[in-house]
Design a protein around this motif. Sequence first.
Motif, short mmCIF file in Angstrom:
data_model
loop_
_atom_site.label_atom_id
_atom_site.label_comp_id
_atom_site.label_asym_id
_atom_site.label_seq_id
_atom_site.Cartn_x
_atom_site.Cartn_y
_atom_site.Cartn_z
N ALA A 189 0.68 -1.28 -0.03
CA ALA A 189 0.01 -0.16 -0.06
C ALA A 189 0.84 1.49 0.06
O ALA A 189 0.43 2.27 -0.72
N ARG A 190 1.78 1.23 0.75
CA ARG A 190 2.86 2.36 0.83
C ARG A 190 3.54 2.57 -0.52
O ARG A 190 3.55 3.70 -1.12
N ALA A 191 4.00 1.39 -1.17
CA ALA A 191 4.61 1.64 -2.57
C ALA A 191 3.53 2.14 -3.57
O ALA A 191 3.95 2.88 -4.72
N LEU A 192 2.17 1.91 -3.35
CA LEU A 192 1.37 2.15 -4.58
C LEU A 192 0.76 3.93 -4.07
O LEU A 192 -0.14 4.16 -4.69
N THR A 193 1.04 4.59 -2.95
CA THR A 193 0.65 5.65 -2.75
C THR A 193 1.16 6.75 -3.71
O THR A 193 1.88 6.74 -4.55
N ASP A 215 4.64 7.84 -0.68
CA ASP A 215 5.72 7.58 0.16
C ASP A 215 6.95 6.96 -0.38
O ASP A 215 7.25 6.08 -0.83
N ASN A 216 8.09 8.12 0.02
CA ASN A 216 9.40 7.88 -0.78
C ASN A 216 10.37 6.84 0.36
O ASN A 216 11.43 6.70 -0.02
N ARG A 224 12.23 -8.40 0.10
CA ARG A 224 13.09 -7.55 -0.36
C ARG A 224 12.74 -6.04 0.05
O ARG A 224 11.65 -5.61 0.12
N SER A 225 13.81 -5.07 -0.07
CA SER A 225 13.84 -3.91 0.36
C SER A 225 14.04 -2.92 -0.61
O SER A 225 14.92 -3.16 -1.33
N GLY A 226 13.56 -1.80 -0.62
CA GLY A 226 13.82 -0.68 -1.71
C GLY A 226 12.79 0.44 -1.50
O GLY A 226 11.84 0.43 -0.76
N ASN A 227 13.18 1.56 -2.35
CA ASN A 227 12.08 2.64 -2.35
C ASN A 227 11.20 2.48 -3.49
O ASN A 227 11.19 3.07 -4.44
N TYR A 228 10.40 1.43 -3.24
CA TYR A 228 9.27 0.99 -4.28
C TYR A 228 8.29 1.75 -4.68
O TYR A 228 7.92 2.40 -3.76
N ALA A 229 7.96 2.06 -6.00
CA ALA A 229 6.72 2.76 -6.35
C ALA A 229 5.83 1.91 -7.00
O ALA A 229 6.00 0.48 -7.04
N TRP A 230 4.71 2.35 -7.60
CA TRP A 230 3.51 1.61 -8.06
C TRP A 230 3.91 0.59 -8.94
O TRP A 230 3.61 -0.63 -8.97
#
Lengths: 434, 459
Positions: A189-193, A215-216, A224-230
């Motif tokens: 959900a955070r990645a999809l903001t 959410d950056n 897995r971790s990263g600054n994911y986006a949608w």
Amino acid sequence: MSSVPEYSGPFGKEQAERLLWRAGFGAKSGEAEALAKLGFKHAVHALTRPAPYQLVGPAPTADGGRPLSPTAVLGDDHLSWLDRMVRTTAPLIERMTLIWHSWFATSNQGVASQQLMLNQVDMFRGNALGSFADLLTNVTTDPAMLIWLNGNQNVKSHPNENYAREMMELFSLGADRGAYTETDVREQARALTGWTGGVNRGIIGSFTFNPNLHDNGTKTIFGRSGNYAWQDSVDLCLAHPLHASFFVTKLWSYFVPAPPDRATAGALQSLYTTTGFKIHPVVEAILQHPDFYSSPRMVKSPVVLNAGLLRTIGRPIDTAVWAALGASAGQQLFYPPDVGGWDYTRWLDTATWRARWFIVALAAATNPPGVSPAAPAQLVEAAVSFWGQPALSDQTEALLLSFAESQLKRKASPVDVETALRRLVASSPDLQTA
Amino acid sequence: MTFAGCRDCNRTEHLRRAVAEAGRGLPGIEPGMPMPAGTGLTRRDFVSRAAGLALGIYGGSLLPAGAFEAGIAAAAGAPPRNVLVVVYLSGGIDGLSVLFPAGDPMYYQLRPNIALAQTAGSSFTQDGRLRWHPAAGGLATLHAEGKVSVIPAIGYADNDESHFTSRHYWEVGATDATLRTGWLGRYLDHAGTPDNPLQGLSLDVALQPALATVTMPVATLQAADQYTFAPPGLPPHPLEASMLQEAANIGAAHAASTDTGLSTAGSIALESHHLYSELSSFTYGFNSPVPYPSSSDPFPHRLAGLAAMIGAGLPLEVATITSPGHFDTHAGQAQALAGGLQLTSDALLAFQRDLEARGIANRVLVYVWSEFGRRAAENASGGTDHGSAGIGFLIGTRASGQMIGAFPGVTGGLNSLGNVAPTADFRAVYSAILEQWLGTDANAILPGVAAFDRPKLLT
């Protein structure tokens, strides 16, 4: 990699009819025989590799010749799509579009914009046999979907998990398979903001990504971790080891009533992943699988039945009653019951059967016979011909004949017997299933 | 009949018809018109074997039909609850005729042609100026027994004289044209259950807007015998009965097929015909302990069915029904009003007697309303035009039998437009019903009602 098993049995009218009904909208008179003559592979390819899409025949209207207003009039949305099913030269494209409508089930009950719903279905149609990666990507930022599952309210300060959960549970991975955790839902959900837009008093606003609402921070998804986006959300689902098995099993279920065996499922998964999430090869393989031809019959969905009967008899959309009957029969297009879509295993109950009777009766009222033959067998023949000569079981055929005999004996008019027989043919279990 | 001075009658009538024809949800609204409650609810047909009823269900779309079956059965096993029956008098009934001010000389000045005679009907004990209309004898009888609370001037300040807008306000329970849920629908959303559509029952072809919910399912019921197979829009088929029987025979021939698709389709065809046979001889499946007025209008029969359903323990909580007659009496009022009022009043008396005979009268309260009253002065067509405050009733053995708000009189009681000014606000009465009869804080259901004093409704 083992290949997907292929059907090697006889391919005659019966098999061709099943193919036309399960992967399309029925067979016109002679169509099944013509398809059978092509031979098995060419017959399947005629559906899976169609010439460019065309609509043939008169344009649809509501009662009294009123042209449809699919974006404005309640019910005309249903009618306009039903019309495509009736008139298309590429029925599998329309069947696949219908599958995606149920797979990514979005309801206008929540969207409240027929225009956005039609746009979404156009998008499905454009990708109907294309790439599932494209479908999942497009639907994630589709305006109707953003409204339906609150993607447009999912912002950094107040994440909304609705879409994140369903994209995994219903669209790509499946529930209760150990594919994801509640933490994954929250992190997705955070990645999809960041997506915004809406419909205000009927005016469709612009649907855009606002980086300030995104959410950056670092998210941890599937370990897995990263600054994911949608886009990463979508890609992570597609790359998930449990995605391919979910995809092929779910897609299979629209065409074959029992799940695939382990070897078939594995082979279909390989086919899907090695072709880069392409839909077309998987569908083609399912339509060529032995189970497709040997499995028990499947109950036709209400709109498939409705469109197929009209297509068979060459009747254009000329009344709005089909929209109301679709709803009563349990399948109002653009209004799936919930985000899980229609339950393709539960179309029939005593109320929906009544609506199917009405669909049959109203379709059968086209071109009423002026004069009917007076011999029972000829009456049955005329009624079966009306529906394009579908293959019937011996039991059904025998009961139709005994009905005609007893009615004529009671001095019923042959025309009345023939119109009654039309309804009995199309309401029989033979034609309600394929 | 002409509807002088009624600009939106045709529109209202048109919408009423549209609802009836569509039979599934409320009609689309032209731009600029107030939205009726409930637009957007979709309808599903469902035949409940537990209840023996053919229901149209609105809302609750997340649930499969089996959940409703189980929900109705579970709710029927719970302790009985109070039932509210809401009766709508369509068109704005003339309160100054139902209880007419025979003792007020101004009444005869304002209505030289259509006033009722000073000795007509029967006396009204709680206000010597008023008398019951001769056609309202049923209500007068119940009033004399202390079972009717009269609300002689119910409405709201600065009322809208449009049928559509004013009715909308009453249906949603607020003077708010944008609200899309009904006042009873919001009550069910607040206090109802997700699997019992009978909790909110509209005895009509389409859902009454007052019952429009957001989350909880509600139902419409025309008749238990509506499970018929005559296709809409087609003439009756001469061989219908034998054809349906043959469809069942064909189903039966496949019901035991080893092919699961054929057996499913065959079994359902057979089952549907069984149900059809059961329900077609069913005619509501009840006997009434008292006679109801005989009429071609479905109102008495629907009330009789309602009493039987409550008596049979079906889990109803709020039910809505539209009375016979159309009370928009712009012309020829004397005649136009009497027929509908007589049948309404007689049927309500029979309903009360039925509940009493069944021993369930203490559980049922009837509330009668109309969207406004009519102008005190008659018009040139022997009728009356749209007014302000109108008349309402609460009926039942638990009703206090006392007036709610005084009759303001036509002498000194009219506003600047020549209409009866309200002495009771409909939202105050709704609040009192919700709190005193249904046991829910009205402030959670109705916007802005904290300031209203709640009248005492019950004994």
